[in-house]
Motif scaffolding. Sequence first.
Motif, PDB file in Angstrom:
ATOM      1  N   TRP A 173       2.768   3.593  -6.163  1.00  0.00           N
ATOM      2  CA  TRP A 173       3.082   2.171  -6.121  1.00  0.00           C
ATOM      3  C   TRP A 173       2.986   1.556  -7.503  1.00  0.00           C
ATOM      4  O   TRP A 173       2.100   1.894  -8.274  1.00  0.00           O
TER       5      TRP A 173
ATOM      6  N   MET B   1      13.948   1.559  -5.341  1.00  0.00           N
ATOM      7  CA  MET B   1      13.839   0.438  -4.394  1.00  0.00           C
ATOM      8  C   MET B   1      12.379   0.271  -3.961  1.00  0.00           C
ATOM      9  O   MET B   1      11.709   1.231  -3.652  1.00  0.00           O
ATOM     10  N   LEU B   2      11.921  -0.922  -3.972  1.00  0.00           N
ATOM     11  CA  LEU B   2      10.536  -1.155  -3.587  1.00  0.00           C
ATOM     12  C   LEU B   2      10.464  -2.154  -2.438  1.00  0.00           C
ATOM     13  O   LEU B   2      11.070  -3.217  -2.484  1.00  0.00           O
ATOM     14  N   THR B   3       9.726  -1.773  -1.414  1.00  0.00           N
ATOM     15  CA  THR B   3       9.481  -2.716  -0.332  1.00  0.00           C
ATOM     16  C   THR B   3       8.085  -3.272  -0.537  1.00  0.00           C
ATOM     17  O   THR B   3       7.260  -2.623  -1.156  1.00  0.00           O
ATOM     18  N   PRO B   4       7.818  -4.466  -0.034  1.00  0.00           N
ATOM     19  CA  PRO B   4       6.475  -4.999  -0.239  1.00  0.00           C
ATOM     20  C   PRO B   4       5.439  -4.139   0.470  1.00  0.00           C
ATOM     21  O   PRO B   4       5.700  -3.531   1.495  1.00  0.00           O
ATOM     22  N   SER B   5       4.265  -4.081  -0.132  1.00  0.00           N
ATOM     23  CA  SER B   5       3.192  -3.255   0.408  1.00  0.00           C
ATOM     24  C   SER B   5       2.581  -3.911   1.639  1.00  0.00           C
ATOM     25  O   SER B   5       2.679  -5.113   1.834  1.00  0.00           O
ATOM     26  N   SER B   6       1.918  -3.083   2.451  1.00  0.00           N
ATOM     27  CA  SER B   6       1.192  -3.629   3.592  1.00  0.00           C
ATOM     28  C   SER B   6       0.013  -4.448   3.067  1.00  0.00           C
ATOM     29  O   SER B   6      -0.393  -4.254   1.932  1.00  0.00           O
ATOM     30  N   PRO B   7      -0.608  -5.318   3.782  1.00  0.00           N
ATOM     31  CA  PRO B   7      -0.267  -5.672   5.159  1.00  0.00           C
ATOM     32  C   PRO B   7       0.935  -6.617   5.238  1.00  0.00           C
ATOM     33  O   PRO B   7       1.170  -7.386   4.311  1.00  0.00           O
ATOM     34  N   HIS B   8       1.642  -6.499   6.341  1.00  0.00           N
ATOM     35  CA  HIS B   8       2.796  -7.371   6.552  1.00  0.00           C
ATOM     36  C   HIS B   8       2.401  -8.637   7.293  1.00  0.00           C
ATOM     37  O   HIS B   8       3.135  -9.610   7.313  1.00  0.00           O
ATOM     38  N   ALA B   9       1.234  -8.572   7.918  1.00  0.00           N
ATOM     39  CA  ALA B   9       0.731  -9.776   8.591  1.00  0.00           C
ATOM     40  C   ALA B   9      -0.163 -10.522   7.610  1.00  0.00           C
ATOM     41  O   ALA B   9      -0.901  -9.907   6.853  1.00  0.00           O
ATOM     42  N   VAL B  10      -0.057 -11.828   7.582  1.00  0.00           N
ATOM     43  CA  VAL B  10      -0.969 -12.600   6.747  1.00  0.00           C
ATOM     44  C   VAL B  10      -1.696 -13.618   7.612  1.00  0.00           C
ATOM     45  O   VAL B  10      -1.147 -14.122   8.588  1.00  0.00           O
ATOM     46  N   GLY B  11      -2.926 -13.886   7.236  1.00  0.00           N
ATOM     47  CA  GLY B  11      -3.710 -14.871   7.965  1.00  0.00           C
ATOM     48  C   GLY B  11      -3.131 -16.258   7.729  1.00  0.00           C
ATOM     49  O   GLY B  11      -2.201 -16.445   6.958  1.00  0.00           O
TER      50      GLY B  11
ATOM     51  N   PRO C 351       1.376  -3.727  11.508  1.00  0.00           N
ATOM     52  CA  PRO C 351       1.554  -4.780  10.513  1.00  0.00           C
ATOM     53  C   PRO C 351       0.502  -4.753   9.407  1.00  0.00           C
ATOM     54  O   PRO C 351       0.703  -5.358   8.363  1.00  0.00           O
ATOM     55  N   MET C 352      -0.611  -4.050   9.628  1.00  0.00           N
ATOM     56  CA  MET C 352      -1.660  -4.056   8.616  1.00  0.00           C
ATOM     57  C   MET C 352      -1.531  -2.903   7.625  1.00  0.00           C
ATOM     58  O   MET C 352      -1.863  -3.043   6.457  1.00  0.00           O
ATOM     59  N   TYR C 435      -5.037  -9.821   4.122  1.00  0.00           N
ATOM     60  CA  TYR C 435      -4.752 -10.633   5.303  1.00  0.00           C
ATOM     61  C   TYR C 435      -5.400 -12.005   5.206  1.00  0.00           C
ATOM     62  O   TYR C 435      -4.781 -13.010   5.537  1.00  0.00           O
TER      63      TYR C 435
END
Lengths: 194, 342, 609
Positions: A173, B1-11, C351-352, C435
Amino acid sequence: MIILWSILALLFLAALFGALLGYASVRFKPEGDPIIDQIDDILPQTQCGQCGYPGCRPYAEAIANGDPINKCPPGGESTIQELADLLDVEPLPLDAEHGEEKPKQVAIIREDECIGCTKCIQACPVDAILGAAKQMHTVIASECTGCDLCVDPCPVDCIDMVPVETSIQTWHWQAPQPDYKLIATDAGRSGEAA
Amino acid sequence: MLTPSSPHAVGNQSVQQVMFSVWAATLPGFAALIWFFGWGYLINAVLAVATALVAEAIILRLRRRPVWFFLGDGSALLTAWLLALALPPLAPWWIPVIGTLAAIVFAKHLYGGLGNNPFNPAMVGYAVLLISFPVEMTTRWGIPAALATEAHSLLDSARVIFAGLRVDPALVDGMTMATPLDVYKNDIATLDAAELRAEPLFSAGWRVYGWEWVSGLYLLGGLYLLWRRIITWHIPVAVLGSLTLLALLFSWNPDLRVPVDLHLLGGATMLGAFFIATDPVSAATSNRGKLVFGAGIGILIYVIRTWGNYPDAVAFAVLLMNFAAPLIDHYTRPRVYGEGRS
Amino acid sequence: MNLMRLLRGDTDAPEWYDFPGGVHPPENKTQSLRGPIAEFPLQEEYVVPLNQHIGAVSVPVVEVGESVLTGQVIAEAAGFISAPAHAPTSGTVTAIEDRPVPHPSGLTTGCIIIRADGHDTWRPRTPWAHLQDHHHTDLLARIQNAGLTGLGGASFPTAVKLAADRNHVDTLIVNGTECEPYITADHALMRERPQQILRGIEVAHELYDFRRILIGVEDNKPDAVSALRRALTAIPAELEARIELRVFPTRYPSGGEKQLVYLLTGQEVPAGGLPTDLGMLCHNVGTLAALADAVFDDRPLISRITTLTGNQLPWQGNIEVRLGTDIRTILDWAGYQPDPNRAERIIMGGPMMGFALDQRQLPLVKATNCLLVPTEQELPTPPPAKPCIRCGQCEQVCPAGLLPQQLMWFAQSHEWDKAESHHLFDCIECGACAYVCPSHIPLVQYYRFAKGSIRREQAEHRQSERARLRFEARQARLEREAAEKEARRRQRAEAARARQAEQATTPTADSSPADPVAAAVARSKARKQASQSAAGRATATVSPGAPELTREQLSARLDSQRRRLEKAEAKLAAAAPEHQKAMETTVSKLREQIHKTEQQLADRPEREA
């Protein structure tokens, strides 16, 4: 009287510390010159000679004797930074006279064109080329430092320097880019470090 | 190509929300300030906030940062607001303006902006003012409404703030005084506690004296922040705990020193413990570190108030502990999972 | 919690231990649990990547055009930490080439492509009825050949884990936690096939004879818990007595291996260590079920249970699907319609900790426990990152007790040694810190960046160290060779001097001292002879310093020179005009050499005799 005592005391202290220092300098005499080892440790060990010295260690010795730290193109900026940190000097930009920083490369011999002259074998500073007279030669890719010293001696120009490509195994990364830099008012400062 | 890193959920927390919640939590106390001490606080707040927003915008522009993106985070607004709550309400208009400028320009942006300031900006502003303009900063506090000889309107406050002594010295005298902490500390040298308590400022009881109400409402706001998990209990508990302990130890005789109830409720203690010392940027970060940091503030508040020259000491205590925060952080790193347990 | 227990005077071993930190993201599990696990239909083409596990890439053992049967090994493990791959169905190998695979880098890697014949004909299988009939070595070999990897997401080869020392392991931890939101593959498995999990436990128990077996499940899966409880009544009492089913409150990331070990035992895996250091083995329920399949039914890992979820999918639920199935095909099967108004986001995993897939055709792999296609309302795109305000929320939720914001500063400023001393490598990348971050800083990406950079730097350093050693060895060799050469040269020079002295003294001894002229002539003759023989040596390709050539050697040389001359003459005849001249020189040189050798040969007999 007091003056006499204080002079005596000072003399005693001076003698004591002198003896201590003298003892320490004999007892803890460093083996070799550790700073050269530390510098050598930072240099990339490509042994390419682009710095003008016949190998990394001679350059390390030269740096220890005051040579500029910016003569190593394979190490590039990061090596200069590390050397600057170690020696506590200002990091200099890479001296273009000695070459440019390139992505890591590896030598590949086009094997059907090789005539088996052994010239590249003699040139390779890390013995990373296998072969014998009149036999086809090949590069041990995992040992090749990418110094390109084998390219010039080849009489038939059958050695290519190819950049090492990232594979799934070596990929990692990258650092996130701060989003706000992408906003219009920041356009002028893209070159500035975060 | 770069995808955003996890986590995909945000508080669902954001910087704006944090700043807004802290601001909202001060509102009951703010209302009480106006109720008891007049409109000066409102004028202060308007002056400070306006100065802060303009200064922030200009500096962001100069630093070539996206102006709206950073202005919208509410941090400049909150800094100015907290400073306004801490300033004497009837000080000349340039007091909040200079204080806010010092806070935003010097304490915040010259150190790199939001998140990079080693010192609490509001308290830097306060300290600059207190050192530069000690008279204005100690004598222009509001008289509790119940003690004033006549009612004062917004206009009166504005006249005191913008026109000041030169125009209407009698009005200024009629509306301003020192803080109770200051009064008690000075007068206890000549009077005993019983005599002092008989003075109008201290004898009128809970409902009129005002400071207690304000402090109580700050406490309430602080509890709200704790409940919302915007701050943790460590700093406020450590500040109040150490201050209380010291006050009980050294101020047991009210004839000699300011008693514990005045320490807790008579000055900026509650504001400091819940809203100032908890500023995360300049405080210690680990839980143990926060306890040390808070305890240090509590101790310094007591020490400076009792043996120092200044009647109140929250600003200096916080700033001094800001100095110590990196050191505290270094020595209070939490134990990492799997590291040998003693 | 523990304090409360103390206050109550409850001193028994607790049901669970409270680990620090953690978060409670919305669970979103019910939507994929409405129905039973569905069987995904067979497809026409399967793409089997060679790196579906952590460790060395496996090596293909089939060729293009070869027909394969379902469950046949098509790639073998390469080395200890590796795993084989199997044909997901019967058919023909159409290609072995680089294809895109699900990976955050988006890079390609070697894959075996199989065109299915539609019959799904199995290779011959030998089911085992009783474990006791077979030797442990056979059992381990069977597990190794089944290509099992941890199905929880990390894909560590199971056979490697099960090769841990028998004498040091006494506890099995069964991970049925599935703490990540959305994913329900393990939940569905526990609900529908609990007996399969218990049979997997039986296999592991056969190998290790565990003292205790702890099954950990979060309390948001009551139906899974009751199914497991029912199944537990049906197994041998000897095994059942050692099994404890523990239910604990739901909190992310309780399913992290280290967190689960602490939750269930109160012990901590040492930093940088493994649960085996505490005498524990940790396996996911899905892995154990696959273990049972592999051992009892001789069915290698060719399919897995995958959750399809996210509100962008009209059909949400769990499917059992063959590995290598195209992910697009699966999503189409679930009725997926891309939203034309926004960028597509398909997440493999939860998702995490999952990662986003790109637009291309990608195969489903052993690690694909979930395919999540959320709408923007469900998982909004994170807003742009703001500066860190040091609020410390990240530290409050870090289950590893790290200082996330410090690590971020170090990663930003490339201070790798500081990052390491702040235990960067103890970070499990659970994402709890990112998160809760009110500034929405992509903290995990910073850690991954730092870890990757440090690993690369270490690798580079190892390599440069090796280069240094090789350079020094070469340097030493060259010096040694030079020294030897020098020694030989000196020896030769001395020998020559000695010879000269001999030659010089012999004539003077024989002839009368009154004849200096004759002596001088003799000396000059000797010199001439010496230089002539030196010239002869120089033209010959024999190494210098060798003794005078024998007759045989000379004639051999003559033969070879004649052969070369022949060749050269032939070449001269065929040579192009521009090379003519060069060839002519060569030929004439060769003729000269031959002439010389002939002379030498003619000189030789008298001395030779």
